[in-house]
Design a protein around this motif. Structure first.
Motif, PDB file in Angstrom:
ATOM      1  N   LYS A  17       0.821  -1.210   0.000  1.00 19.62           N
ATOM      2  CA  LYS A  17       0.000   0.000   0.000  1.00 19.62           C
ATOM      3  C   LYS A  17       0.856   1.261   0.000  1.00 19.62           C
ATOM      4  CE  LYS A  17      -3.949  -2.167   2.340  1.00 19.62           C
ATOM      5  NZ  LYS A  17      -4.753  -2.204   3.581  1.00 19.62           N
ATOM      6  N   LEU A  18       1.936   1.256   0.772  1.00 22.73           N
ATOM      7  CA  LEU A  18       2.804   2.427   0.821  1.00 22.73           C
ATOM      8  C   LEU A  18       3.504   2.662  -0.509  1.00 22.73           C
ATOM      9  CD1 LEU A  18       4.404   2.013   4.366  1.00 22.73           C
ATOM     10  CD2 LEU A  18       2.781   3.770   3.642  1.00 22.73           C
ATOM     11  N   VAL A  19       3.943   1.585  -1.152  1.00 22.93           N
ATOM     12  CA  VAL A  19       4.612   1.723  -2.447  1.00 22.93           C
ATOM     13  C   VAL A  19       3.642   2.257  -3.498  1.00 22.93           C
ATOM     14  CG1 VAL A  19       5.711   0.438  -4.332  1.00 22.93           C
ATOM     15  CG2 VAL A  19       6.381  -0.013  -1.973  1.00 22.93           C
ATOM     16  N   ARG A  20       2.378   1.802  -3.442  1.00 22.78           N
ATOM     17  CA  ARG A  20       1.375   2.260  -4.400  1.00 22.78           C
ATOM     18  C   ARG A  20       0.963   3.707  -4.146  1.00 22.78           C
ATOM     19  NH1 ARG A  20      -1.407  -2.625  -3.320  1.00 22.78           N
ATOM     20  NH2 ARG A  20      -2.921  -1.445  -2.085  1.00 22.78           N
ATOM     21  N   GLU A  21       0.791   4.051  -2.877  1.00 25.87           N
ATOM     22  CA  GLU A  21       0.155   5.325  -2.547  1.00 25.87           C
ATOM     23  C   GLU A  21       1.114   6.469  -2.237  1.00 25.87           C
ATOM     24  OE1 GLU A  21      -2.320   4.257   0.726  1.00 25.87           O
ATOM     25  OE2 GLU A  21      -3.481   2.773  -0.430  1.00 25.87           O
ATOM     26  N   GLN A  22       2.310   6.160  -1.793  1.00 29.06           N
ATOM     27  CA  GLN A  22       3.223   7.211  -1.330  1.00 29.06           C
ATOM     28  C   GLN A  22       4.311   7.583  -2.338  1.00 29.06           C
ATOM     29  OE1 GLN A  22       2.889   8.953   1.530  1.00 29.06           O
ATOM     30  NE2 GLN A  22       0.992   7.836   1.916  1.00 29.06           N
ATOM     31  N   ASN A  23       4.391   6.852  -3.441  1.00 32.61           N
ATOM     32  CA  ASN A  23       5.414   7.120  -4.449  1.00 32.61           C
ATOM     33  C   ASN A  23       6.805   7.250  -3.820  1.00 32.61           C
ATOM     34  OD1 ASN A  23       6.494   7.651  -7.021  1.00 32.61           O
ATOM     35  ND2 ASN A  23       6.263   9.860  -6.766  1.00 32.61           N
ATOM     36  N   PRO A  24       7.255   6.214  -3.114  1.00 31.53           N
ATOM     37  CA  PRO A  24       8.555   6.294  -2.437  1.00 31.53           C
ATOM     38  C   PRO A  24       9.711   6.319  -3.439  1.00 31.53           C
ATOM     39  CG  PRO A  24       7.716   4.059  -2.347  1.00 31.53           C
ATOM     40  CD  PRO A  24       6.617   4.895  -2.931  1.00 31.53           C
ATOM     41  N   LYS A  25      10.863   6.782  -2.974  1.00 31.57           N
ATOM     42  CA  LYS A  25      12.058   6.866  -3.801  1.00 31.57           C
ATOM     43  C   LYS A  25      13.014   5.734  -3.445  1.00 31.57           C
ATOM     44  CE  LYS A  25      10.339  10.744  -5.233  1.00 31.57           C
ATOM     45  NZ  LYS A  25       9.614  10.788  -6.528  1.00 31.57           N
TER      46      LYS A  25
END
Length: 244
Positions: free
Chosen positions: A193-201
């Motif tokens: 969910k974090l990878v999908r929603e937060q656009n991490p680097k």
């Protein structure tokens, strides 16, 4: 539930800040599979906004994995930064990125470094000859030669804990909940969910290694910063070595 408990069992469905649910512990929790389970793809998300640079993760990793003195499988590098005339500190937690395309693998002449089917990159110490080719090939400065075993060493996501249904030691001990671990192949996992929603680097995206350690809140200027001096904590030299 107390996240500091060493026997925190994720297979029971429990989750806390900084934690993601893992599969239930296998019947033989002490066994570590050499090949891993392709049904999973383990990854970590690091929220640098929550990291306080306490080095609890570093200490926990050293204790859990018997890391030799002055070596690190994970560490929080601390940088002094100046912005608009004001000086401050920037915390950058670092570890092996368990890349989809790991540059450390093709340079290993013995096949000691390999990637399990669940994405975790490991070292077979019975085969490693300590040539350090993998150390030089890693663009993230995440490997070292263990001066006690004379073989390559690095973060393994605490694979022995993961296969027992536990969190990696660094995640379990992160006081700020900055480290989140879980399965990318599970769309309902916190990591997914974090990878999908937060656009991490990721660090050094230009290398094309496709790291599976993602950063939320990472300053673009820090994407290339993989070496640094940890200024808040460093293990002291052993007393008898100082006076040898």
């Amino acid at each position: 539930m107390d996240r500091s408990r060493r026997n925190f069992c994720l297979g029971a469905g429990a989750a806390t800040v900084g934690a993601a649910t893992l599969a239930a512990a296998p019947a033989d929790a002490g066994a570590v599979s050499a090949s891993g389970d392709a049904a999973h793809r383990w990854a970590m998300v690091v929220d640098v906004r929550k990291c306080v640079g306490c080095q609890a993760c570093t200490v926990a990793c050293i204790m859990e994995n018997d890391v030799p003195e002055n070596s690190f499988r994970t560490i929080v590098s601390t940088y002094e930064v100046t912005e608009q005339g004001k000086a401050g500190s920037y915390m950058l937690p670092r570890l092996c990125n368990h890349c989809e395309d790991p540059p450390c693998i093709p340079v290993c002449p013995t096949g000691a470094t390999y990637q399990r089917r669940d994405g975790i990159v490991v070292v077979d110490n019975s085969v490693c000859v300590g040539c350090a080719y993998c150390v030089q090939a890693c663009p993230y400065d995440a490997r070292f030669i263990n001066h006690e075993t004379q073989t390559a060493d690095k973060c393994t996501f605490c694979v022995h804990r993961v296969e027992a249904g536990l969190l990696p030691a660094c995640v379990e001990t992160c006081v700020g909940g900055a480290r989140i671990f879980g399965d990318l192949k599970d769309p309902d996992s916190t990591v997914s969910k974090l990878v999908r929603e937060q656009n991490p680097k990721v660090l050094k995206p230009e290398m094309g290694t496709q790291p599976r350690v993602f950063y939320i809140g990472l300053d673009p200027k820090m994407q290339g910063k993989v070496d640094g001096t940890p200024t808040l904590w460093r293990p002291a030299p052993h007393a008898d070595k100082e006076h040898a």
